[in-house]
Scaffold this active site. Structure first.
Site, PDB file in Angstrom:
ATOM      1  N   ARG A   1      10.896  -0.776  11.125  1.00  0.00           N
ATOM      2  CA  ARG A   1       9.797  -0.535  12.045  1.00  0.00           C
ATOM      3  C   ARG A   1       9.809  -1.517  13.218  1.00  0.00           C
ATOM      4  O   ARG A   1      10.143  -2.681  13.043  1.00  0.00           O
ATOM      5  CB  ARG A   1       8.467  -0.649  11.289  1.00  0.00           C
ATOM      6  CG  ARG A   1       8.046   0.667  10.700  1.00  0.00           C
ATOM      7  CD  ARG A   1       6.930   0.570   9.717  1.00  0.00           C
ATOM      8  NE  ARG A   1       5.793  -0.243  10.111  1.00  0.00           N
ATOM      9  CZ  ARG A   1       4.696  -0.377   9.364  1.00  0.00           C
ATOM     10  NH1 ARG A   1       4.612   0.264   8.209  1.00  0.00           N
ATOM     11  NH2 ARG A   1       3.712  -1.138   9.758  1.00  0.00           N
TER      12      ARG A   1
ATOM     13  N   ARG B   1     -10.019   0.500   8.449  1.00  0.00           N
ATOM     14  CA  ARG B   1      -9.624  -0.857   8.815  1.00  0.00           C
ATOM     15  C   ARG B   1     -10.718  -1.602   9.555  1.00  0.00           C
ATOM     16  O   ARG B   1     -10.522  -2.751   9.925  1.00  0.00           O
ATOM     17  CB  ARG B   1      -8.404  -0.782   9.728  1.00  0.00           C
ATOM     18  CG  ARG B   1      -7.081  -0.976   9.013  1.00  0.00           C
ATOM     19  CD  ARG B   1      -6.019  -0.681  10.055  1.00  0.00           C
ATOM     20  NE  ARG B   1      -4.844  -1.465   9.883  1.00  0.00           N
ATOM     21  CZ  ARG B   1      -3.734  -1.002   9.319  1.00  0.00           C
ATOM     22  NH1 ARG B   1      -3.682   0.189   8.802  1.00  0.00           N
ATOM     23  NH2 ARG B   1      -2.677  -1.768   9.261  1.00  0.00           N
TER      24      ARG B   1
ATOM     25  N   ARG C   1      11.895  -5.241   5.076  1.00  0.00           N
ATOM     26  CA  ARG C   1      11.586  -3.838   4.748  1.00  0.00           C
ATOM     27  C   ARG C   1      12.399  -2.840   5.577  1.00  0.00           C
ATOM     28  O   ARG C   1      12.642  -3.014   6.750  1.00  0.00           O
ATOM     29  CB  ARG C   1      10.105  -3.567   5.013  1.00  0.00           C
ATOM     30  CG  ARG C   1       9.793  -2.073   4.951  1.00  0.00           C
ATOM     31  CD  ARG C   1       8.343  -1.775   5.000  1.00  0.00           C
ATOM     32  NE  ARG C   1       7.698  -2.313   6.173  1.00  0.00           N
ATOM     33  CZ  ARG C   1       6.386  -2.274   6.350  1.00  0.00           C
ATOM     34  NH1 ARG C   1       5.611  -1.765   5.420  1.00  0.00           N
ATOM     35  NH2 ARG C   1       5.858  -2.775   7.433  1.00  0.00           N
TER      36      ARG C   1
ATOM     37  N   LYS D   1       0.835  -1.207   0.000  1.00  0.00           N
ATOM     38  CA  LYS D   1       0.000   0.000   0.000  1.00  0.00           C
ATOM     39  C   LYS D   1       0.877   1.267   0.000  1.00  0.00           C
ATOM     40  O   LYS D   1       0.678   2.162  -0.812  1.00  0.00           O
ATOM     41  CB  LYS D   1      -0.927   0.016   1.231  1.00  0.00           C
ATOM     42  CG  LYS D   1      -1.820  -1.220   1.339  1.00  0.00           C
ATOM     43  CD  LYS D   1      -2.713  -1.173   2.571  1.00  0.00           C
ATOM     44  CE  LYS D   1      -1.992  -1.206   3.906  1.00  0.00           C
ATOM     45  NZ  LYS D   1      -1.350  -2.504   4.235  1.00  0.00           N
TER      46      LYS D   1
ATOM     47  N   ARG E   1      -0.838  -8.804  13.436  1.00  0.00           N
ATOM     48  CA  ARG E   1      -1.317  -7.854  12.419  1.00  0.00           C
ATOM     49  C   ARG E   1      -2.196  -8.576  11.392  1.00  0.00           C
ATOM     50  O   ARG E   1      -3.214  -8.056  10.950  1.00  0.00           O
ATOM     51  CB  ARG E   1      -0.128  -7.169  11.739  1.00  0.00           C
ATOM     52  CG  ARG E   1       0.548  -6.145  12.643  1.00  0.00           C
ATOM     53  CD  ARG E   1       1.961  -5.830  12.214  1.00  0.00           C
ATOM     54  NE  ARG E   1       2.046  -5.083  10.980  1.00  0.00           N
ATOM     55  CZ  ARG E   1       3.174  -4.864  10.318  1.00  0.00           C
ATOM     56  NH1 ARG E   1       4.321  -5.333  10.796  1.00  0.00           N
ATOM     57  NH2 ARG E   1       3.171  -4.178   9.196  1.00  0.00           N
TER      58      ARG E   1
END
Ligand code: AP5
Ligand code: MG
Length: 226
Positions: A163, A90, A129, A16, A174
């Site tokens: 992160r 969400r 990431r 996203k 998650r």
């Protein structure tokens, strides 16, 4: 190019943020990422930031009230090229609130783009990431490394970060939150005739092409592309 308000909908690691960034530079859209807003609040040390830090690190959703408030503040500023809602809504309650907020600003949603991926790919994406703390460009150790190690390709910053919730442990939570609370939005927007899908497992450029085709479909009598 027409102005469009869109949602990018997909599980953690679907791409996203990566695609939103591209739409900002290519279409002049404004990215509204509730995840980024919450991380900023956490870094600033505000009361709200301190309240959400542990929840985010565990991979749980923060309250609807907080994120709806954040989005409401940003809609007032307007967006020439349209808004990209990244990571919001969400929950069904957030979706209803977004509709009401947009209506209050004489706006509406043009489409909801579901980024389809499978869970196995997400673990690899999330654990590899990192991103530039200065300009927000998202990288990956294997699929999207920087050209020069330790330096952002776009702005030259050396402040590249990972992160706190990008661990296998937090990712499990998650994903669970996504399937339980967010995936019902797929049916919600399908019923409204707004849902479109892209193959989120395709290479990054190909995903961008699919999204651009949804936003500006080739119309008219022009001959087939050669
Ligand atoms: P948020 O920041 O929104 O995180 P998320 O939804 O978990 O999504 P990610 O940002 O992890 O993934 P992404 O889809 O943006 O993928 P990316 O482009 O980075 O939310 C974080 C937390 O904040 C939540 O857990 C919650 O606590 C809270 N929160 C936020 N919004 C909330 C809300 N509305 N309500 C309640 N709580 C909320 O890509 C991932 C990696 O894959 C990158 O390394 C990238 O280079 C790579 N990649 C991307 N696309 C491709 C591709 N096509 N091929 C190969 N690699 C790719
Ligand atoms: Mg993101």
């Amino acid at each position: 190019m027409t102005s469009k308000n869109i949602i990018l909908l997909g599980p953690p690691g679907a791409g996203k943020g990566t695609q939103a960034h591209r739409l900002v530079s290519r279409r002049g859209m404004v990215q509204l990422s509730t995840g980024d807003m919450l991380r900023e609040a956490r870094e600033s040390g505000s009361e709200m930031g301190r309240k959400v830090a542990a929840i985010m690190e565990r991979g749980e959703l923060v309250t609807d009230e907080i994120v709806i408030g954040l989005i409401g503040e940003h809609l007032d500023r307007g967006a020439g090229g349209g808004f990209i809602f990244d990571g919001f809504p969400r929950t069904l309650a957030q979706a209803d609130a977004l509709e009401a907020l947009l209506a209050r600003h004489a706006m509406a949603l043009d489409c909801v783009i579901e980024m389809q991926v499978d869970d196995a790919a997400l673990v690899r994406r999330i654990t590899g990431r990192f991103s530039c703390a200065n300009c927000g460009t998202v990288y990956h150790d294997e699929t999207r490394p920087t050209a020069v190690a330790g330096t952002c390709d776009i702005c030259g910053s050396h402040d590249l970060r990972r992160r706190a919730d990008d661990t296998e442990e937090a990712l499990k939570t998650r994903l669970m939150e996504y399937y339980k609370k967010t995936s019902p939005l797929i049916g919600y927007y399908y019923a409204k005739g707004l849902l479109r899908s892209v193959d989120g497992l395709a290479p990054i450029d190909e995903v961008t092409r699919q999204i651009m085709d949804i936003l500006e479909p080739v119309t008219g009598n022009s001959p087939a592309e050669g």
